[in-house]
Design a protein around this motif. Structure first.
Motif, PDB file in Angstrom:
ATOM      1  N   THR A 169     -38.704 -26.409 -14.444  1.00 28.90           N
ATOM      2  CA  THR A 169     -39.254 -25.064 -14.611  1.00 28.90           C
ATOM      3  C   THR A 169     -38.347 -24.176 -15.448  1.00 28.90           C
ATOM      4  O   THR A 169     -37.163 -24.480 -15.634  1.00 28.90           O
ATOM      5  N   LYS A 170     -38.913 -23.103 -15.967  1.00 26.86           N
ATOM      6  CA  LYS A 170     -38.167 -21.971 -16.502  1.00 26.86           C
ATOM      7  C   LYS A 170     -38.336 -20.768 -15.585  1.00 26.86           C
ATOM      8  O   LYS A 170     -37.725 -19.731 -15.802  1.00 26.86           O
ATOM      9  N   GLY A 171     -39.208 -20.890 -14.595  1.00 30.62           N
ATOM     10  CA  GLY A 171     -39.624 -19.758 -13.789  1.00 30.62           C
ATOM     11  C   GLY A 171     -38.669 -19.446 -12.653  1.00 30.62           C
ATOM     12  O   GLY A 171     -38.330 -20.317 -11.841  1.00 30.62           O
ATOM     13  N   THR A 172     -38.259 -18.206 -12.551  1.00 34.55           N
ATOM     14  CA  THR A 172     -37.376 -17.786 -11.461  1.00 34.55           C
ATOM     15  C   THR A 172     -38.123 -17.671 -10.134  1.00 34.55           C
ATOM     16  O   THR A 172     -37.506 -17.523  -9.090  1.00 34.55           O
ATOM     17  N   LEU A 173     -39.435 -17.779 -10.168  1.00 36.78           N
ATOM     18  CA  LEU A 173     -40.232 -17.726  -8.942  1.00 36.78           C
ATOM     19  C   LEU A 173     -39.914 -18.899  -8.018  1.00 36.78           C
ATOM     20  O   LEU A 173     -40.218 -18.865  -6.824  1.00 36.78           O
ATOM     21  N   ARG A 216     -31.289 -14.325 -16.400  1.00 35.73           N
ATOM     22  CA  ARG A 216     -32.011 -14.403 -15.118  1.00 35.73           C
ATOM     23  C   ARG A 216     -32.154 -15.857 -14.672  1.00 35.73           C
ATOM     24  O   ARG A 216     -32.125 -16.156 -13.471  1.00 35.73           O
ATOM     25  N   ARG A 217     -32.303 -16.764 -15.617  1.00 36.40           N
ATOM     26  CA  ARG A 217     -32.418 -18.186 -15.252  1.00 36.40           C
ATOM     27  C   ARG A 217     -31.101 -18.720 -14.690  1.00 36.40           C
ATOM     28  O   ARG A 217     -31.096 -19.511 -13.746  1.00 36.40           O
ATOM     29  N   PHE A 218     -29.989 -18.293 -15.267  1.00 28.41           N
ATOM     30  CA  PHE A 218     -28.699 -18.730 -14.727  1.00 28.41           C
ATOM     31  C   PHE A 218     -28.485 -18.178 -13.321  1.00 28.41           C
ATOM     32  O   PHE A 218     -27.890 -18.839 -12.469  1.00 28.41           O
ATOM     33  N   ALA A 219     -28.981 -16.959 -13.078  1.00 31.86           N
ATOM     34  CA  ALA A 219     -28.905 -16.401 -11.724  1.00 31.86           C
ATOM     35  C   ALA A 219     -29.718 -17.255 -10.752  1.00 31.86           C
ATOM     36  O   ALA A 219     -29.328 -17.443  -9.586  1.00 31.86           O
ATOM     37  N   THR A 220     -30.838 -17.790 -11.209  1.00 29.96           N
ATOM     38  CA  THR A 220     -31.654 -18.668 -10.376  1.00 29.96           C
ATOM     39  C   THR A 220     -30.915 -19.975 -10.073  1.00 29.96           C
ATOM     40  O   THR A 220     -30.956 -20.472  -8.938  1.00 29.96           O
ATOM     41  N   ILE A 221     -30.242 -20.536 -11.069  1.00 31.29           N
ATOM     42  CA  ILE A 221     -29.434 -21.737 -10.822  1.00 31.29           C
ATOM     43  C   ILE A 221     -28.426 -21.461  -9.713  1.00 31.29           C
ATOM     44  O   ILE A 221     -28.239 -22.260  -8.793  1.00 31.29           O
ATOM     45  N   ARG A 222     -27.787 -20.302  -9.793  1.00 28.15           N
ATOM     46  CA  ARG A 222     -26.777 -19.953  -8.792  1.00 28.15           C
ATOM     47  C   ARG A 222     -27.396 -19.835  -7.398  1.00 28.15           C
ATOM     48  O   ARG A 222     -26.851 -20.349  -6.418  1.00 28.15           O
ATOM     49  N   ARG A 223     -28.537 -19.187  -7.298  1.00 29.98           N
ATOM     50  CA  ARG A 223     -29.189 -19.014  -6.000  1.00 29.98           C
ATOM     51  C   ARG A 223     -29.610 -20.355  -5.407  1.00 29.98           C
ATOM     52  O   ARG A 223     -29.458 -20.595  -4.208  1.00 29.98           O
TER      53      ARG A 223
END
Length: 361
Positions: A169-173, A216-223
């Protein structure tokens, strides 16, 4: 049909990737816009996202491609509102009688019975478990998922029966579903691949107009990684003479965010994607268009694209070898070249349904 006037006025397509809406390759007749002859100024209608529903008869699709790490996948949606201009899945919209151009990102199809069909197929006596890929054609976490929740429903089915799943995905959802993915990951059942093409927010917005910004995508990786969900950083696609200078920096940012592995794929231009991509280059980066296409053709024997297995993902020749060497060197330095553990298939239990006899054990 590419010679027909299919360019759409920029005022009608704000926030869209494609500039054209050429008729699908299977259609007998072409639809083209033309002036009606009336000298009356009118506001051009802005293209809005339309969604229709399709009752799926089957969901799991099997493939025998030797250069893919999975043999089965599902897609809760057809088309993708992220609108990535380079998306290799665009030609699939022609099978619906729609255009791989703007139709692909504005005329979407939702499959509301996806979870029910998936459950039925996993119950089949002949079904043999293996990792199921989601997001390999269109993004399951595109904006439409926020309202429809079809991906979450499918994940619920997979979690109920301990079925392994690999998500792209690319989606932060995807963060919304940490409550499902984290317990699955703890059992070795889930892994996420998150795609980042560029660190340049301006370039990303032009190339992937409705996908989340790179930061924002890197923040999703972190989460995800903090929740115990393993994440592969996917540098995909690498665009010659446009994003390739960022390769090392993208890998470094992914490692800092917590990714435990990385991969890369070169830009692919199958079928209708090539003219769409070249029109996008001419509109946004005319000074680099010739160089980008020259590099791609060098890797594909003078063609825009060569679909041969073992070749289509990376190309060949000096430039492709340089990109591969750069990737290997940086991935090794960052510890992203490790071989990831295979997803667990031993816990799978066919999903039950009302009326089944209860087990004594």
């Amino acid at each position: 049909m590419d010679d027909l006037p299919c360019e759409i006025d920029p005022r009608q397509r704000p926030g869209r990737g494609a500039s054209r809406n050429q008729t699908g390759r299977f259609e007998r007749h072409a639809w083209v816009g033309t002036h009606d002859g009336w000298e009356i100024e009118e506001d051009l209608p802005v293209l809005r996202t339309e969604v229709r529903e399709e009752q799926a008869r089957s969901l799991i699709t099997y493939n025998r491609s030797p250069d893919l790490p999975f043999d089965r996948s599902i897609n809760p949606y057809r088309g993708c509102e992220h609108g990535c201009i380079y998306c290799f899945a665009r030609p699939s919209h022609a099978y619906l009688g729609l255009s791989p151009g703007l139709d692909f990102e504005t005329r979407l199809v939702a499959r509301p019975n996806a979870a029910a069909v998936l459950r039925r197929e996993l119950r089949a006596p002949r079904y043999q478990v293996a990792p199921l890929a989601i997001g390999t054609n269109t993004d399951p976490y595109q904006p439409l998922e926020r309202d429809r929740g079809l991906m979450r429903a499918c994940l619920g089915v997979l979690a109920d029966c301990n079925h392994p799943v690999a998500i792209v995905t690319k989606g932060t959802l995807v963060e919304r579903d940490i409550d499902i993915l984290a317990p699955m990951a703890a059992k070795g059942l889930a892994r996420v691949g998150l795609s980042v093409t560029s660190l340049d927010a301006t370039l990303s917005r032009k190339m992937e107009p409705r996908a989340p910004a790179p930061k924002r995508r890197f923040a999703t990786i972190r989460r995800l990684t903090e929740a115990g969900i393993p994440v592969r950083l996917m540098v995909s696609p690498v665009v010659p003479a446009l994003t390739d200078p960022e390769l090392e920096a993208i890998l470094e940012a992914g490692a800092e965010a917590g990714a435990d592995a990385a991969s890369w794929i070169m830009l692919r231009l199958p079928r209708e994607v090539s003219p769409l991509w070249q029109a996008w280059l001419a509109e946004h980066y005319p000074d680099r268009a010739a160089r980008v296409m020259a590099r791609l053709r060098e890797m594909h024997g003078g063609k825009d694209y060569d679909a041969r297995w073992g070749h289509r993902m990376r190309g060949e020749g000096a430039y492709a070898e340089i990109i591969a060497a750069r990737f290997r060197r940086q991935a090794r330095a960052l510890g992203l070249d490790r071989k990831v553990s295979p997803l667990c298939c031993d816990l799978f239990a066919r999903p039950g349904q009302a009326g089944d006899q209860l087990s004594l054990f």
